[in-house]
Design a protein around this motif. Structure first.
Motif: not given
Ligand code: ZN
Lengths: 100, 996
Positions: B885-888, B890-891
């Motif tokens: 869903a997320d990790f540092v 990723m965006r």
């Protein structure tokens, strides 16, 4: 050399024990993947660069290791207040009033 | 007794002669002399040459503000110091002093031709002259500038002295031990406060040392001084002499440098040369006094021209008459007293010339009584004499008209343009200044620090005023400290209060354009230069300063700033505060590098971190390299081997049988807690939630911008516990980043982070025989492919020590990393070493480690990446979890610029001529294009000591992943190398060698 009050240790200590950690109150979005490119750019790169009272983060690196927030005047380097991470942004006008 | 020494005068000890040399010639002074006072006692005024024009110069002052009399001092090898002020340096038997900026000798100097060519050297000279043509830079301009630049000569040997540093906390620090400072200390003494009184001079007293005629509260000035200092000492005030407050920093931190040995003939054992004091004072009282201003007129720099107050100091403090037939030119009352004192000491004062039309009658009467001719409303328009002034041209003034000049003979000219409050430390506090039109000077106003300023440094004049202000301001400070003091009364007889007017350049009947009227003596800046700067468009004093270099010399404009400002303001037709005052910056006086460095030099400059196994490597003759603060073995040369040969051997031996490597420096972070897996999963790109205990996984750490920050193997050693490794240099950075996210973004996660880097010794065994070598040491655990596959971890006993044993590989061989409690590292290493002998076990260093990993295409963060490389650029998309869903980061990876297919991507390179490419070499696509070529990438790693039979390289190349098999070019100085783009794995792409 500045003297800085760590709100966790409740002690005023030399700047050498602390590291600066950039502007305060910039929250990493809850769900980064939903951010637009412009929003993500703003989170990553855009900062106030204030001349005057500045909300900023410090870390008591060679002490308790905690990150905390401060309001410091970038012209005089005077600290108006330091407070724990997660606490609300203090009222600037009240702080400046205390100054006088 | 030297010719100009007066018996019975001064505070020096005439019964103790001191012999020193100046430019090789011996001179005898007396104990208490400075180099300047001793030379003056022999009638020697010529002490140096100026920096730009090489004009002959003498001492103009008697203290630390001296701009001219700069000397080199020598005390044997390594103990040479340039640019010492002769007016401050105390003499000792054997002192070797020399003048500066002269060639071949002080009296005949070739560089003085610059003086004749002075029209060339006017304001902005450097900016105008050295512009064109470009080709002149290397051969003409630069050598000229380099030859001319620099004051004095640098020492060439290492400084053998030691420098100390100390902290000091006190209630009240008083800077300056003149009448103001002493009166202030007296108020504060004996009240249970810690009080420090500091002065840059060898003895305290300030002005009092030059004014023995005064009587304070019925006592002769020097008796009063002695009694007061004794009383202060008795009351526990810390008295510090030869100590200069060099800078005033935030929140009342004052830097002070104490000179301990420069005045001694014999260096005492175990004593530092200087000591830097960092003083944190609750309150500071500044009493730095005032500095006398020179007057600005043609020839005001000739040796023998000096400040009147300084002449008075030489007379009264050192017992030295600066001349037999002095002249005085002044715009202030104070210089009249210097004339009277010199007359009373036997000099024939030729005249007192005052620019003012009217002067206090009692001064005129005192001059008449002594038979001294007085010329009011007169100006000085020239001085004569080659290496020493011998006559002075004075002219009457009538309104703006200057009358006919007459020459008057003399052997020195004493000048005073009034006094400037010393506001240096006050300015360091970011204190505000206000302009005072009446006094034509800046005065102190508000300061953000807990600081008051008293006495002459806030424009008060005369001993009584200074004493009373010192006392009054001390009471203010004491009130702030919660203490009261009764009012002290001071009555001073024979006080010398006075007033004056401020002059710009003195009026002249000659062409102002030809006048050499100096404002900044050290940088040879004249009044004409300042006016030229204004004509050429400089409007702010900061611009005028930089254009002319006025006030930019080592004296920081102590004498020149205010005269320069007055002249520039006049040229601009503005009031001085509209033109501005240049900022004073620390240090107050030139300070040695040693004082700032203190203990931090040589081995103490930075810590060297060593592993438990370091001593073994050292005994084996390892060559070390610094990695971060660590000292790591780079390679282990055998007899006759250079680095290439050693690394080639180490690589081959490891691939053939087994190599042993000290991996203890790898950063280690223990991540513990119920949410440990969630935390690691959010920090790293790879999925960690489902990693089972007993398993390891490679981890890639990004910033939120999507760029690679660090990497390492992460072992899940328990349900709630991860052992994270980082790069050697990145350990602290990674922990800081983790703490930041944990504390401020995800405070809800129940996780603890602990640095365990130094808790473990980590030994890596790699090679086909690694398992065979290690198995006998491992208790009750089989090192088989089935029981302990690649990327596993287990807690076992190894050689009797509890260990975290990992099956990992950074070489492509069967690999183990054994983590034991740090102190057991060396013992375990030696046991493995002994048992490895039948396998030809080979120790290898970081260089071999680099080669072996490059053959497998494993990146080194910081070498193959540079902070602008994404996992996709590095060909490591496999390490990025697709379903997270997320990790540092990723965006960040989805930013448009980071998904561009033409980004620089990591590829392999094989040169066509099988030569080794240079790391850092630039890559182009078309070697025939015109210069400058378009650069398309660069080589990040390159080795020819490996085991693949050819040199290999890794490179970042634009769109490289889509260019497999294509040829790129590396233009070098002597040729252009063609290279083929390949994948990054050069050896065993199927990973068969990893299998036991
Ligand atoms: Zn703390």
């Amino acid at each position: 050399m500045l003297l800085i009050h760590c709100p966790y240790c409740d002690e005023t200590l030399p700047e050498l024990e602390f590291t600066y950690a950039g502007e305060a109150h910039i929250d990493r979005p809850e769900n980064p993947s939903e951010q637009s490119d412009a929003e993500w750019e703003s989170f990553l790169f855009l900062r106030e660069n204030v001349k005057g009272p500045h909300f900023e983060r410090w870390r008591h690196f060679h002490g308790c290791g905690r990150y905390f927030n401060a309001v410091r005047n970038t012209i005089t380097d005077k600290f108006y207040i330091t407070y724990k991470a997660g606490e609300a942004r203090p009222d600037l006008s009240a702080l400046l009033e205390d100054e006088k | 007794m030297s010719k100009f020494r007066l018996r019975g005068k001064g505070r020096v000890d005439a019964s103790q002669p001191v012999v020193f040399t100046f430019d090789g010639k011996p001179y005898t002074g007396v104990k208490g002399d400075t180099v300047a006072s001793a030379l003056l006692s022999h009638g020697v005024h010529l002490m140096g040459r100026s920096f730009k024009y090489h004009r002959p110069r003498g001492a103009i002052a008697a203290g630390s503000e001296e701009p001219n009399a700069l000397i080199g001092t020598r005390r044997g090898p390594g103990r040479f110091e340039p640019n010492t002020r002769a007016t401050v340096q105390e003499i000792w038997n054997g002192l070797d002093a020399s003048s500066q900026n002269k060639f071949p000798s002080l009296k005949f100097d070739v560089g003085a031709v610059n003086d004749a060519a002075y029209m060339l050297f006017s304001a902005g000279f450097y900016y105008k002259t050295f512009m064109w043509p470009r080709s002149f830079w290397d051969k003409v301009y630069e050598p000229f500038i380099r030859a001319a630049a620099g004051l004095g000569v640098s020492p060439t040997e290492e400084d053998p002295d030691t420098y100390a540093s100390r902290n000091l906390h006190c209630d009240l620090l008083i800077v300056g031990a003149g009448p103001t400072g002493i009166a202030a200390a007296r108020e504060a003494a004996g009240k249970g406060l810690s009080v420090v009184l500091v002065d840059e001079n060898p003895e305290m007293g300030g002005t009092l040392l030059s004014e023995p005629q005064a009587h304070i509260n019925g006592k002769a000035a020097w008796d009063w001084l002695a009694d007061e200092l004794a009383a202060l000492k008795e009351a526990g005030v810390k008295l510090m002499t030869r100590t200069t407050a060099i800078g005033y920093y935030h929140q009342n931190l004052i830097g002070m440098v104490e000179k301990l040995t420069d005045h001694l003939a014999e260096l005492p054992a175990d004593t530092p040369r200087e000591r830097m004091w960092r003083v944190r004072a609750k309150q500071v009282l500044l009493a730095q006094g005032a500095l006398e201003k020179p007057l600005v007129f043609h020839g005001n720099d000739r040796p023998g021209v000096m400040l009147a107050g300084s002449a008075q100091t030489y007379l009264n403090r050192y017992g030295v008459k600066v001349g037999d037939s002095p002249m005085v030119i002044t715009s202030h009352d104070s210089a009249w007293y210097a004339a009277f004192d010199l007359h009373d000491a036997g000099a024939r004062v030729q005249a007192i010339v005052d620019t003012r039309a009217s002067v206090r009658e009692n001064l005129q009467a005192e001059a008449r009584n002594r038979g001294i001719p007085v010329k009011l409303n007169h100006t000085v328009t020239a001085t004569g004499g080659r290496l020493r002034v011998n006559n002075v041209r004075i002219n009457p003034m009538d309104g703006s008209r200057v009358g006919h000049g007459q020459w008057i003979k003399c052997d020195c000219l004493l000048m005073s343009g009034g006094w400037t409050p010393s506001l240096h430390l006050f300015s360091h506090t970011k204190g505000k200044l206000t302009w005072d039109d009446d006094m034509t000077t800046f005065l102190p106003d508000q300061t953000p620090e807990d600081c008051v300023i008293a006495g002459a440094s806030r424009g008060l004049w005369g001993l009584e005023a200074a004493l009373e202000d010192g006392s009054a301001k001390a009471r203010e400070v004491l009130a702030a400290l919660g203490t009261e003091a009764e009012i002290s009364e001071y009555t001073v007889a024979n006080d010398r209060p006075g007033t004056g007017v401020t002059m710009r350049e003195l009026p002249t009947d000659r062409s102002a354009g030809k006048a050499k009227a100096f404002v900044d003596y050290q940088n040879d800046v004249t009044a004409k230069d300042l006016r030229l700067a204004v004509r050429e468009g400089m409007r702010s004093i900061e611009h005028v300063k930089r254009y002319t270099t006025n006030g930019m010399a080592t004296d920081q404009g102590k004498m020149s700033n205010i005269n320069g400002l007055n002249i520039a303001a006049d040229a601009l037709g503005k009031r001085q505060p509209e033109v501005g005052l240049t900022t004073f910056r620390p240090p107050y006086t030139p300070t040695t590098f040693g004082a700032f460095a203190g203990y931090h030099r040589g081995d103490h400059f930075e810590v060297t971190r060593k592993t438990q196994i370091d001593s073994w490597a050292e005994a084996r003759g390892a060559v070390f390299e610094p990695v971060g603060q660590w000292r790591r073995a780079r390679y282990f040369p055998q007899a006759g081997e250079d680095m290439d040969a050693a690394v080639t051997r180490e690589c081959a031996a490891t691939r053939k049988s087994v190599g042993i490597f000290d991996a203890s420096t790898l950063g280690k972070i223990e991540v513990v807690g119920p949410d440990a897996a969630e935390f690691v999963n959010r920090m790293y790109t790879n999925p960690f939630l489902k990693l089972a205990p007993g398993k390891c996984r490679y981890g890639l750490l990004l910033g939120d911008d999507g760029f690679i920050r660090d990497d390492g193997v992460i072992a899940r050693v328990g349900e709630d516990r991860f052992h994270v490794t980082t790069t050697t240099g990145g350990a602290a950075r990674v922990l800081t980043m983790m703490e930041d996210y944990l504390q401020t973004e995800w405070p809800d996660l129940n996780v603890w982070l602990t640095s365990t880097t130094e808790q473990y010794s980590t030994i890596a065994l790699n090679g086909p025989n690694a398992a065979k070598l290690l198995q006998p040491f491992v208790k009750d655990f089989a090192l088989t492919e089935e029981n302990f596959p690649h990327m596993s971890c287990v807690d076992v006993e190894v050689a009797g020590y509890p260990a975290r044993l990992w099956r990992v590989s950074f070489t492509g061989e069967i690999g183990f990393e054994i983590n034991v409690a740090a102190p057991h590292g060396r013992d375990l290493w030696e046991k493995l070493w002994e048992a490895g002998q039948p396998y030809d076990i080979t120790p290898y260093g970081t260089e071999t480690m680099h080669v072996l990993r490059a053959e497998k295409g494993y990146i080194i963060v910081g070498q193959d990446t540079d902070g602008t490389v994404t996992p996709h650029d590095a060909g490591m998309s496999w390490a990025v979890g697709k379903k997270k869903a997320d990790f540092v980061g990723m965006r960040g990876l989805a930013r448009p610029d980071l998904t561009d297919p033409n980004r620089k991507q990591l590829v392999g390179l094989i040169s066509e001529d099988k030569s080794k490419l240079e790391e850092g070499a630039q890559i182009v696509f078309d070697p025939k294009q015109p210069i400058p070529m378009t650069m398309r990438g660069h080589v990040t790693s390159s080795y020819d000591q490996g085991t693949t039979g050819q040199p290999i390289a890794l490179a970042l190349v634009e769109g490289g992943h889509a260019k497999m098999g294509e040829t790129v070019y590396i233009p070098m100085e002597d040729r252009t190398i063609a290279a083929k783009i390949t994948g990054t794995v050069f050896l065993d792409p199927e990973n068969t060698r990893l299998k036991i």
